[in-house]
Scaffold this active site. Structure first.
Site, PDB file in Angstrom:
ATOM      1  N   ARG A  42      42.528  95.412  31.422  1.00  0.00           N
ATOM      2  CA  ARG A  42      42.680  96.324  30.295  1.00  0.00           C
ATOM      3  C   ARG A  42      41.294  96.707  29.778  1.00  0.00           C
ATOM      4  NH1 ARG A  42      44.094  94.144  26.150  1.00  0.00           N
ATOM      5  NH2 ARG A  42      44.217  91.984  26.812  1.00  0.00           N
ATOM      6  N   TYR A  57      45.642 100.260  36.876  1.00  0.00           N
ATOM      7  CA  TYR A  57      45.824  98.824  36.753  1.00  0.00           C
ATOM      8  C   TYR A  57      46.772  98.407  35.622  1.00  0.00           C
ATOM      9  CZ  TYR A  57      45.034  93.921  36.602  1.00  0.00           C
ATOM     10  OH  TYR A  57      45.253  92.580  36.621  1.00  0.00           O
ATOM     11  N   GLY A  95      48.298  96.762  32.546  1.00  0.00           N
ATOM     12  CA  GLY A  95      48.634  97.210  31.203  1.00  0.00           C
ATOM     13  C   GLY A  95      48.161  98.622  30.894  1.00  0.00           C
ATOM     14  N   LYS A 128      52.384  96.672  27.690  1.00  0.00           N
ATOM     15  CA  LYS A 128      51.580  96.548  26.469  1.00  0.00           C
ATOM     16  C   LYS A 128      51.634  97.809  25.598  1.00  0.00           C
ATOM     17  CE  LYS A 128      49.989  92.486  27.786  1.00  0.00           C
ATOM     18  NZ  LYS A 128      50.517  91.242  27.194  1.00  0.00           N
ATOM     19  N   HIS A 143      53.752  89.366  20.801  1.00  0.00           N
ATOM     20  CA  HIS A 143      53.140  88.934  22.058  1.00  0.00           C
ATOM     21  C   HIS A 143      53.495  87.453  22.248  1.00  0.00           C
ATOM     22  CE1 HIS A 143      49.156  88.651  24.547  1.00  0.00           C
ATOM     23  NE2 HIS A 143      50.194  88.865  25.312  1.00  0.00           N
ATOM     24  N   SER A 163      44.952  84.723  25.249  1.00  0.00           N
ATOM     25  CA  SER A 163      44.932  84.626  26.713  1.00  0.00           C
ATOM     26  C   SER A 163      44.303  83.302  27.152  1.00  0.00           C
ATOM     27  CB  SER A 163      44.167  85.805  27.304  1.00  0.00           C
ATOM     28  OG  SER A 163      42.867  85.817  26.782  1.00  0.00           O
ATOM     29  N   ALA A 164      44.672  82.891  28.361  1.00  0.00           N
ATOM     30  CA  ALA A 164      44.134  81.676  28.993  1.00  0.00           C
ATOM     31  C   ALA A 164      44.559  80.371  28.313  1.00  0.00           C
ATOM     32  CB  ALA A 164      42.614  81.729  29.097  1.00  0.00           C
ATOM     33  N   CYS A 165      45.736  80.382  27.674  1.00  0.00           N
ATOM     34  CA  CYS A 165      46.281  79.155  27.092  1.00  0.00           C
ATOM     35  C   CYS A 165      47.522  78.682  27.850  1.00  0.00           C
ATOM     36  CB  CYS A 165      46.627  79.361  25.619  1.00  0.00           C
ATOM     37  SG  CYS A 165      45.180  79.478  24.550  1.00  0.00           S
ATOM     38  N   THR A 189      52.648  81.489  30.399  1.00  0.00           N
ATOM     39  CA  THR A 189      53.646  81.503  31.469  1.00  0.00           C
ATOM     40  C   THR A 189      54.003  80.077  31.875  1.00  0.00           C
ATOM     41  OG1 THR A 189      52.803  83.640  32.191  1.00  0.00           O
ATOM     42  CG2 THR A 189      54.161  82.431  33.769  1.00  0.00           C
ATOM     43  N   ASP A 224      55.961  86.755  27.958  1.00  0.00           N
ATOM     44  CA  ASP A 224      54.873  87.553  27.387  1.00  0.00           C
ATOM     45  C   ASP A 224      55.228  88.300  26.112  1.00  0.00           C
ATOM     46  OD1 ASP A 224      52.173  88.425  27.556  1.00  0.00           O
ATOM     47  OD2 ASP A 224      52.815  90.354  28.354  1.00  0.00           O
ATOM     48  N   ARG A 261      46.944  89.327  39.927  1.00  0.00           N
ATOM     49  CA  ARG A 261      48.304  89.232  39.368  1.00  0.00           C
ATOM     50  C   ARG A 261      49.397  89.127  40.423  1.00  0.00           C
ATOM     51  NH1 ARG A 261      48.509  89.485  33.518  1.00  0.00           N
ATOM     52  NH2 ARG A 261      46.324  89.741  33.016  1.00  0.00           N
ATOM     53  N   ARG A 281      43.048  77.673  21.878  1.00  0.00           N
ATOM     54  CA  ARG A 281      42.116  76.710  22.453  1.00  0.00           C
ATOM     55  C   ARG A 281      41.154  76.272  21.369  1.00  0.00           C
ATOM     56  NH1 ARG A 281      40.812  75.890  28.004  1.00  0.00           N
ATOM     57  NH2 ARG A 281      42.345  77.044  29.201  1.00  0.00           N
ATOM     58  N   PHE A 337      50.745  70.412  29.792  1.00  0.00           N
ATOM     59  CA  PHE A 337      51.745  70.823  30.785  1.00  0.00           C
ATOM     60  C   PHE A 337      53.133  70.263  30.424  1.00  0.00           C
ATOM     61  CE2 PHE A 337      47.495  70.976  32.575  1.00  0.00           C
ATOM     62  CZ  PHE A 337      47.453  72.292  33.002  1.00  0.00           C
ATOM     63  N   GLU A 359      54.174  67.458  29.635  1.00  0.00           N
ATOM     64  CA  GLU A 359      54.163  66.509  28.512  1.00  0.00           C
ATOM     65  C   GLU A 359      54.277  67.226  27.163  1.00  0.00           C
ATOM     66  OE1 GLU A 359      54.526  63.523  29.416  1.00  0.00           O
ATOM     67  OE2 GLU A 359      53.794  63.637  31.495  1.00  0.00           O
ATOM     68  N   ASN A 360      54.020  68.528  27.150  1.00  0.00           N
ATOM     69  CA  ASN A 360      54.160  69.280  25.897  1.00  0.00           C
ATOM     70  C   ASN A 360      55.588  69.247  25.370  1.00  0.00           C
ATOM     71  OD1 ASN A 360      51.452  69.959  26.044  1.00  0.00           O
ATOM     72  ND2 ASN A 360      51.822  71.946  27.011  1.00  0.00           N
TER      73      ASN A 360
HETATM   74  O1  TSX Z   1      48.915  75.953  30.765  1.00  0.00           O
HETATM   75  C1  TSX Z   1      48.383  74.972  30.292  1.00  0.00           C
HETATM   76  N1  TSX Z   1      49.080  74.197  29.389  1.00  0.00           N
HETATM   77  C2  TSX Z   1      50.450  74.589  28.948  1.00  0.00           C
HETATM   78  C3  TSX Z   1      51.439  74.152  29.928  1.00  0.00           C
HETATM   79  C4  TSX Z   1      52.737  74.114  29.714  1.00  0.00           C
HETATM   80  N2  TSX Z   1      47.094  74.667  30.648  1.00  0.00           N
HETATM   81  C5  TSX Z   1      46.321  75.517  31.561  1.00  0.00           C
HETATM   82  C6  TSX Z   1      45.554  76.529  30.745  1.00  0.00           C
HETATM   83  C7  TSX Z   1      44.939  77.585  31.577  1.00  0.00           C
HETATM   84  C8  TSX Z   1      45.802  78.796  31.686  1.00  0.00           C
HETATM   85  C9  TSX Z   1      46.509  73.536  30.134  1.00  0.00           C
HETATM   86  N3  TSX Z   1      45.281  73.027  30.321  1.00  0.00           N
HETATM   87  C10 TSX Z   1      47.203  72.719  29.251  1.00  0.00           C
HETATM   88  C11 TSX Z   1      48.531  73.030  28.876  1.00  0.00           C
HETATM   89  O2  TSX Z   1      49.168  72.304  28.111  1.00  0.00           O
HETATM   90  N4  TSX Z   1      46.375  71.699  28.893  1.00  0.00           N
HETATM   91  C12 TSX Z   1      45.208  71.904  29.551  1.00  0.00           C
HETATM   92  C13 TSX Z   1      44.005  71.038  29.500  1.00  0.00           C
HETATM   93  C14 TSX Z   1      44.139  69.999  30.599  1.00  0.00           C
HETATM   94  C15 TSX Z   1      43.733  70.307  31.876  1.00  0.00           C
HETATM   95  C16 TSX Z   1      43.892  69.350  32.896  1.00  0.00           C
HETATM   96  C17 TSX Z   1      44.463  68.115  32.597  1.00  0.00           C
HETATM   97  C18 TSX Z   1      44.873  67.835  31.312  1.00  0.00           C
HETATM   98  C19 TSX Z   1      44.718  68.774  30.319  1.00  0.00           C
HETATM   99  N5  TSX Z   1      44.640  67.074  33.533  1.00  0.00           N
HETATM  100  C20 TSX Z   1      44.298  67.055  34.843  1.00  0.00           C
HETATM  101  O3  TSX Z   1      43.638  67.943  35.310  1.00  0.00           O
HETATM  102  C21 TSX Z   1      44.780  65.910  35.647  1.00  0.00           C
HETATM  103 MN    MN Z   2      50.080  89.123  27.469  1.00  0.00          MN
END
Ligand code: TSX
Ligand code: MN
Length: 590
Positions: free
Chosen positions: A70, A198, A200, A207, A227, A249-251, A254, A278, A366, A397, A490, A492-493
């Site tokens: 974008r 490209y 969006g 968007k 969003h 972005s980057a959190c 998906t 999204d 993508r 973050r 991941f 564990e959330n």
């Molecule tokens: O997507 C992520 N989530 C949400 C998942 C449901 N990521 C990736 C972000 C980039 C797009 C994460 N990165 C998350 C997260 O909850 N937490 C982290 C930070 C992290 C990265 C690696 C590990 C632990 C935490 N562990 C190992 O690499 C083994």
């Molecule tokens: Mn988006």
């Protein structure tokens, strides 16, 4: 024949007179049409066939190397009154913008086919859905719109019935970054986009329509276009709570939308359902609750980082019938990106892979895929009435200060949490690392009007009879003194989501602090997880001095929206700041 359809025909005729295509194709959305388009793009080189044994129905598209994302500096909101666009948007006078764009569109489709794409954002029979028509000269756009929206005959029928639709005009143009503009006319429900093929910039339903135009429309009609991902959490009793969540972005939006529960949870019978990854359109229902739909029909996801660790469900989703854009390719012609096993031989630009040229896949490469292919796709995602939202989550973050989770005391406090959210920068390419960028409700690039008015609109939902969701703020990215992530994240959330749902159901007491309610001792279920006591304590402490500085910074940020900032919101910031000054009681996890 209705006069409504005539208005569409009239517009198509006017556009054809201006752009002068060799041919006009009305898209019906059929399989036959899609197959013919793919064949044509394979011939023209717009698409490259990938390994059909390992990835049936998968193709690769390489965009122009100068057209990979974008372009916020070339994105404009054109309202009659400049002030209505707000400091969060670039503005141009509507007449000037039309003249500028129409000059670019003049004759731009000569010798090409002009595609007319009727589409519906949201389930075709939902009162929450909205329709649009995109006119484009890009077959790649047609193929992507078919996956991302409900495109074709049923949408055209609805447009014919309703008469109202968003007009989107797009041409790839000459892909010259100097002659590229993404222009929105929210008061006219129209979009003009030129010079980019490209994502969006070109798939105008996403968007441009579902966020920038829809947010403007939502304000005047009393709903929200956000969003946000939408995810359903089903407990072992078979009850499902739906959560909508906004992250910059980057959190990993998906990834969260497709979360796989930890083993213990799976054994107990917990399930996670994906409704959207999204965009979320929500409106109050007759019972006062917010009901949400995902206006999209597919995922346009970032490929790099999608892996067996981060998102096995996404990997399964994209194992067939997927269009990849700007990924790398392996020796046996499989799509590849950083995070996958194997090795690339060809990079995203089609060159032999050389690490000296940077990553093999473009960082913003993508996949475009139908949501129906997702193993966790929720049956309720197609429901006309939408899903009731129990909780709204904001996040970002934040390596320091912000706890793993906190709950807003009420709606106004929740709006403050959303307004204050943001991420610290990670990629050196975008400037300094570790700088906090506020991105209220993750809508900074997508809110089609003044942020001050937007906050006021959010606050206005809190009225008699409303049964609004609880609001939470989460932070998966807290780091310890050693620079390592404190929380495993991941799957564990789900432990955090379980606590949120317990709060919604009145089954967890929590601990009240000046910044919100945090999990009380023992309320976060940690069985099967090796998390040291001290780490948990660090994730859930409230550093009063640090928070006082944060609240001061939030106040300054809010002031940047000037007189349109709702006074309530500034008062709420002051209330929290004051609460932090009163002598502290015992800490939650002392
Ligand atoms: O997507 C992520 N989530 C949400 C998942 C449901 N990521 C990736 C972000 C980039 C797009 C994460 N990165 C998350 C997260 O909850 N937490 C982290 C930070 C992290 C990265 C690696 C590990 C632990 C935490 N562990 C190992 O690499 C083994
Ligand atoms: Mn988006």
């Amino acid at each position: 024949m209705t006069s409504k359809l005539d208005s569409l025909d009239q517009w198509v005729n006017d556009v054809a007179a201006m752009t002068r295509p060799a041919k006009i194709h009305w898209c019906d959305g059929s399989d036959t049409e899609y197959r013919a388009l793919v064949q044509q793009m394979l011939q023209s080189g717009d698409l490259i066939e990938l390994n059909q044994q390992t990835h049936p129905g998968c193709y690769l598209h390489r965009s122009s190397p100068s057209d990979v994302a974008r372009v916020e500096h070339l994105t404009f909101v054109c309202t009659k009154d400049e002030a209505d666009a707000g400091p969060n948007n670039h503005w141009m006078a509507p007449a000037e913008a039309h003249a500028k764009m129409d000059a670019l569109f003049d004759g731009c489709m000569e010798g090409r086919t002009m595609y007319v794409i009727p589409y519906c954002m949201g389930p075709i029979d939902s009162p929450l859905s909205r329709c649009g028509v995109e006119i484009t000269d890009s077959p790649y756009v047609v193929a992507n719109m078919r996956t991302m929206t409900r495109m074709g005959a049923p949408a055209l029928a609805r447009i014919e019935r309703e008469g109202r639709f968003v007009k989107g005009l797009h041409s790839t143009g000459e892909l010259d970054p100097e002659r590229r503009f993404i222009i929105h006319f929210p008061e006219e429900l129209s979009i003009k986009s030129y010079g980019s093929g490209y994502g969006g910039n070109a798939l105008l339903g996403k968007k441009c329509h579902a966020l920038r135009i829809a947010s403007h429309q939502a304000r005047s009609e009393g709903w929200l276009a956000e969003h946000m991902l939408i995810v359903g959490i089903e407990n072992p009793q078979g009850e499902t709570h739906y959560v909508a969540a906004a992250f910059p972005s980057a959190c990993g939006k998906t990834n969260l939308a497709m979360l796989i529960p930890p083993e213990g949870y799976r054994k107990e019978g917990w399930r996670v359902w994906t409704v959207g990854d999204d965009i979320c359109w929500m409106r109050p229902g007759a019972d006062g609750r917010l009901y949400a739909i995902n206006p999209e029909a597919g995922f346009f996801g970032v490929a790099p980082g999608t892996s067996t660790l981060s998102n096995p469900n996404a990997l399964q989703t994209i194992s067939r019938d997927t269009i990849f854009t700007n990924v790398a390719v392996t020796a046996d012609n499989q799509p590849w990106w950083e995070g996958l096993p194997g090795t690339p031989v060809t990079d995203w630009q089609g060159r032999p892979y050389d690490p000296a040229n940077g990553p093999a896949a473009h960082p913003n490469s993508r996949f475009t895929v139908s949501a129906k292919q997702c193993p966790t796709w929720s049956p309720k995602a197609e429901d006309a009435q939408g899903v009731p939202i129990s909780a709204i989550m904001f996040g970002g973050r934040r390596p320091s200060l912000l706890p793993l989770v906190m709950e807003a005391r009420d709606w106004t406090h929740g709006v403050l949490m959303g307004a204050a959210m943001g991420s610290e920068t990670t990629a050196a390419a975008t400037g300094a690392v570790g700088v906090l960028r506020r991105d209220s409700m993750a809508m900074k690039p997508f809110c089609g009007y003044h942020y001050g008015d937007y906050f006021a609109h959010w606050l206005s939902l809190d009225k008699p009879g409303a049964k609004l969701p609880k609001v939470f703020h989460v932070n998966w990215f807290r780091k310890g003194k050693d620079g390592k992530f404190l929380w495993p994240g991941f799957g564990e959330n789900l432990r955090v989501l379980e606590w949120m749902i317990a709060r919604v159901e009145g089954k967890a007491g929590g601990v009240e602090t000046p910044i919100g309610t945090l999990p009380a001792h023992g309320e976060l279920k940690l069985e099967g997880l090796e998390l040291p006591r001290e780490t948990l304590a660090e994730l859930l402490t409230v550093d009063h001095a640090g928070w006082q500085t944060e609240l001061h910074a939030i106040g300054e940020y809010l002031d940047s929206f000037g007189t349109r900032l709702p006074a309530n919101l500034r008062q709420e910031q002051q209330r929290v700041a004051q609460a932090l000054e009163t002598p502290r009681k015992a800490a939650a996890h002392a």
